[in-house]
Design a protein around this motif. Structure first.
Motif, short mmCIF file in Angstrom:
data_model
loop_
_atom_site.label_atom_id
_atom_site.label_comp_id
_atom_site.label_asym_id
_atom_site.label_seq_id
_atom_site.Cartn_x
_atom_site.Cartn_y
_atom_site.Cartn_z
N GLU A 24 -18.33 -67.11 -47.67
CA GLU A 24 -17.73 -67.82 -48.68
C GLU A 24 -16.38 -68.32 -48.42
N GLN A 25 -16.26 -69.68 -49.12
CA GLN A 25 -14.88 -70.11 -48.69
C GLN A 25 -13.90 -69.30 -49.73
N GLU A 26 -14.46 -69.33 -50.97
CA GLU A 26 -13.31 -68.59 -51.98
C GLU A 26 -13.63 -66.94 -52.09
N ARG A 27 -13.09 -66.09 -51.30
CA ARG A 27 -13.54 -64.92 -50.94
C ARG A 27 -12.97 -63.89 -51.87
N TYR A 28 -13.49 -62.97 -52.20
CA TYR A 28 -13.25 -61.59 -53.09
C TYR A 28 -14.00 -60.33 -52.20
N THR A 29 -13.33 -59.91 -51.28
CA THR A 29 -14.23 -59.15 -50.44
C THR A 29 -14.36 -57.70 -51.11
#
Length: 322
Positions: free
Chosen positions: A176-181
């Motif tokens: 994913e480009q917009e990451r929220y790990t």
């Protein structure tokens, strides 16, 4: 019997004051865990100080050290993914370079890993060096996110954790480009174990997190795991439309049957401004989701590698990871 390999992933950005301290503590840890083969993967996220020369100097005396030098500052989320991509161990541990997370705790993580846990994550009990406002807003945000999303979000668990090869392979597939790990750890599942620690103050330097960066990360968390803001916007529209219909009926009855005069300019302006504000808020929410869809459809590589130092080899040409 083959010795298990453990990769310590250290993403860093302008951490020249703490890198040697961190390495010394990790080296002592490796000596204490002699049954395992350790290697240390430093991921440079576009540092502009002397961090890279310090790591290269450490590498001269310790062949276990590898340096992944990204082409620019991509942010910690992407730097962690780069470390996950290049980790070669049977398991990896992600740890910050600022020494707020105790490296000695890795021994306990290894013990639980050996008992069959795929994700051994550390939860902060105390957050020294952080303002009361940041603690309150962080707690409130995670409560909202947990209630709004359909996955488990661990509010005080950061990125300090041990991941086995199953977790590593799963996370490598999520590009994913917009990451929220933090959300991805819960989304992929697998067997998890919670440990607790007291976060120390930074060993040196200053925090790299800014209000705008934290706000963007929080927005990524909300838009990545829930469509609740869109639903709330639609519900508000329904409620406002119903109230407006009732008010319209009252005005018609008062005017046609009772002969009352209709209030003029002030009430009209209030209505226009109120409804206009609601519309702009709704468009803003839609825009946040649409912007993220736009970024994902570009399908750009998540990062480029400037140089990769491992053993006696150096890869100087850019390496693309999509």
């Amino acid at each position: 019997m083959r010795m298990k390999r453990l990769t310590i992933v250290i993403p860093f950005f302008n951490e020249e004051m703490v890198l040697e301290q961190l390495y010394n503590r990790l080296e002592r840890l490796a000596k204490q865990c002699s049954k395992y083969r350790f290697d240390f993967l430093f991921v440079n996220d576009g540092s502009q100080d002397q961090s890279v020369p310090i790591v290269l100097k450490l590498k001269e005396k310790d062949s276990r050290i590898a340096l992944l030098d990204l082409s620019r500052n991509y942010g910690k989320e992407t730097a962690m993914l780069a470390g996950i991509d290049y980790a070669k161990g049977d398991a990896l541990v992600i740890i910050d370079a600022d020494l707020q997370q105790p490296p000695e705790m890795i021994k306990e993580m290894i013990n639980w890993w050996e008992q069959g846990y795929s994700d051994v994550y550390a939860v902060r009990k105390e957050r020294r060096g952080e303002s009361a406002l940041k603690k309150i807003t962080s707690s409130l945000y995670y409560r909202i996110l947990q209630k709004a999303s359909n996955i488990n979000i661990y509010p005080h668990a950061g990125d300090f954790r041990l991941l086995d090869r199953k977790m590593i392979n799963a996370l490598k597939q999520l590009r994913e480009q917009e990451r929220y790990t933090k959300g991805l750890y819960g989304w992929v599942g697998f067997k998890k174990k919670e440990l607790f620690y007291d976060a120390d103050e930074r060993a040196g330097g200053t925090t790299k997190w800014r209000a705008t960066t934290l706000m963007n990360l929080a927005m990524n968390g909300i838009t990545s795991y829930t469509t609740l803001p869109l639903r709330i916007s639609a519900m508000i529209g329904v409620v406002v439309s119903f109230v407006a219909f009732i008010y319209m009926m009252i005005v018609l009855i008062q005017t046609l049957l009772l002969g009352a005069s209709v209030s003029g300019y002030p009430s009209l302006m209030i209505g226009i401004l109120f409804l206009g504000g609601l519309q702009l808020i709704s468009l803003g929410i839609i825009g946040e989701y649409l912007g993220r869809v736009f970024n994902e459809t570009k399908n750009r590589p998540l990062y480029f590698v400037n140089e990769y130092y491992q053993g006696n080899s150096i890869v100087k040409e850019g390496v693309v990871k999509s």
